[in-house]
Design an enzyme around this catalytic site. Sequence first.
Site, PDB file in Angstrom:
ATOM      1  N   ASP A 130       0.834  -1.208   0.000  1.00 28.73           N
ATOM      2  CA  ASP A 130       0.000   0.000   0.000  1.00 28.73           C
ATOM      3  C   ASP A 130       0.868   1.258   0.000  1.00 28.73           C
ATOM      4  OD1 ASP A 130      -3.090  -0.803   0.782  1.00 28.73           O
ATOM      5  OD2 ASP A 130      -1.642  -2.192   1.662  1.00 28.73           O
TER       6      ASP A 130
ATOM      7  N   GLU B 278      -5.441   6.880  -0.512  1.00 28.25           N
ATOM      8  CA  GLU B 278      -5.994   6.283   0.700  1.00 28.25           C
ATOM      9  C   GLU B 278      -5.058   6.360   1.900  1.00 28.25           C
ATOM     10  OE1 GLU B 278      -8.418   2.360   2.201  1.00 28.25           O
ATOM     11  OE2 GLU B 278      -7.418   2.282   0.279  1.00 28.25           O
TER      12      GLU B 278
ATOM     13  N   VAL C 295      -3.589  -0.163  -3.120  1.00 30.03           N
ATOM     14  CA  VAL C 295      -3.971  -1.581  -3.142  1.00 30.03           C
ATOM     15  C   VAL C 295      -5.434  -1.643  -2.730  1.00 30.03           C
ATOM     16  CG1 VAL C 295      -3.584  -3.911  -2.246  1.00 30.03           C
ATOM     17  CG2 VAL C 295      -1.641  -2.383  -2.590  1.00 30.03           C
ATOM     18  N   ASP C 296      -6.315  -1.701  -3.700  1.00 29.95           N
ATOM     19  CA  ASP C 296      -7.732  -1.811  -3.413  1.00 29.95           C
ATOM     20  C   ASP C 296      -8.047  -3.282  -3.138  1.00 29.95           C
ATOM     21  OD1 ASP C 296     -10.444  -0.953  -3.240  1.00 29.95           O
ATOM     22  OD2 ASP C 296     -10.803  -1.858  -5.196  1.00 29.95           O
TER      23      ASP C 296
ATOM     24  N   THR D  57      -7.151  -4.730   0.141  1.00 27.85           N
ATOM     25  CA  THR D  57      -5.952  -5.166   0.860  1.00 27.85           C
ATOM     26  C   THR D  57      -6.168  -6.511   1.547  1.00 27.85           C
ATOM     27  OG1 THR D  57      -5.243  -2.879   1.217  1.00 27.85           O
ATOM     28  CG2 THR D  57      -4.270  -4.546   2.633  1.00 27.85           C
TER      29      THR D  57
ATOM     30  N   LYS E   1     -14.132  -6.357  -9.581  1.00 28.92           N
ATOM     31  CA  LYS E   1     -15.525  -6.531 -10.018  1.00 28.92           C
ATOM     32  C   LYS E   1     -15.826  -5.663 -11.246  1.00 28.92           C
ATOM     33  CE  LYS E   1     -16.822  -5.681  -5.732  1.00 28.92           C
ATOM     34  NZ  LYS E   1     -15.637  -5.983  -4.905  1.00 28.92           N
TER      35      LYS E   1
ATOM     36  N   LYS F  95     -23.787  -3.283  -5.075  1.00 33.14           N
ATOM     37  CA  LYS F  95     -23.306  -3.067  -3.721  1.00 33.14           C
ATOM     38  C   LYS F  95     -24.304  -2.185  -2.978  1.00 33.14           C
ATOM     39  CE  LYS F  95     -19.408  -1.394  -0.972  1.00 33.14           C
ATOM     40  NZ  LYS F  95     -18.104  -0.709  -0.971  1.00 33.14           N
TER      41      LYS F  95
ATOM     42  N   ASP G 144     -12.283   4.174  -4.504  1.00 33.22           N
ATOM     43  CA  ASP G 144     -12.770   2.803  -4.642  1.00 33.22           C
ATOM     44  C   ASP G 144     -13.597   2.592  -5.911  1.00 33.22           C
ATOM     45  OD1 ASP G 144     -11.666   1.693  -2.312  1.00 33.22           O
ATOM     46  OD2 ASP G 144     -13.285   2.501  -1.080  1.00 33.22           O
TER      47      ASP G 144
END
Length: 372
Positions: free
Chosen positions: A56, A81, A150-151, A153, A283, A297, A309
């Site tokens: 990250d 982030e 790093v989406d 994690t 996704k 979602k 995100d």
Amino acid sequence: MAEESLATEMETAVRVVHLASSLCVKVQEKLRLPSSTNGGGHIKSKDDDSPVTVADWGVQAIVSWVLAEVFGTQNLSIVAEEDAESLSKSESLALLKAVSNAVNEALSEAPKYGLPKPDKPLGSDEILKAIGRCNSTGGPKGRHWVLDPVDGTLGFVRGDQYAVALALIEDGKVLLGVLGCPNYPVKKEGLSNGCNQSGDGSVSKGCVMYAKRGSGQAWMQPLIPGGYPESATLLKASTVDDPVLATVCEPVERANSNHLFTAGLTNSMGVRKQPMRVYSMVKYAAIACGDAEVFMKFAQSSYKEKIWDHAAGVVIVEEAGGVVTDAGGRKLDFSRGVYLEGLDRGIIACSNQVLHDKIIGAVYASWESSSL
């Protein structure tokens, strides 16, 4: 804005995501080695108990440093982030050293990706400065790079799906997006079983997807160890418009998504296949390349979606032919800072408009009977 004026931005973004993905692959391999329970000191917990890793911070440092080298620091705005505060503390010296080693190893290979490299290895202070530079909060005016280093994690730590996500927003509009998906499998079955089998090298995997707003095109390149690919493949979202035949994705984590409502919704539409639970913006990648038709979602009301995100994934899906809105059918608003404010109930991404309209209609029909 003239399309050609984004050529340098797109080229740099794609190349730096390739480089960042290579760092992630190496760090993830180390995490999978038999060691201590926290990945040999490569993992730390944030205040909300979510994990943050060497990858990250390392990716954030690399992307920040490269963008500053290419575009200068004077008007450079990066929304990302992670922050450097916890990494700056005395008890994090070993972790900072691991980040520094990962960053300098990756940057030494930057010329192989057509990117600049430092004259000498970056010191800890320079790396902390690069990470800390990513402190913008975005907003309705100006140009902002948006990074999730790093989406997913948790998926990364578990050897599962994750993504490196970089987007460029100007005056609240997403201009371009790049997703690095190092574990993305050639066969979509690998998404639903976690792709944990990928560690032995028996499954071909890994790609970078990207798109520019208004181009009507989204592209995919393979990840090549230690180098930049010569070619790209045009992506096209699925034309399946019957919900019964659709492949649906949803988040793995129960904390920020209502699995019960999604299950009830898919059942009401007669969807034959169980929803695939997939970590991260992978996704969106699955929809862009035709491996899935729907991503839904529905977060709890207390959960606030963050722009990093979604920004990169949204533009890639839309340019591949898909549609992304909130559950009320409205476009996502990236102009209001770090959070996606004003969301109506949830987020729905579909591979085409016909399917999207059917999903939105089903949401309205199902909502009154739900407990959300």
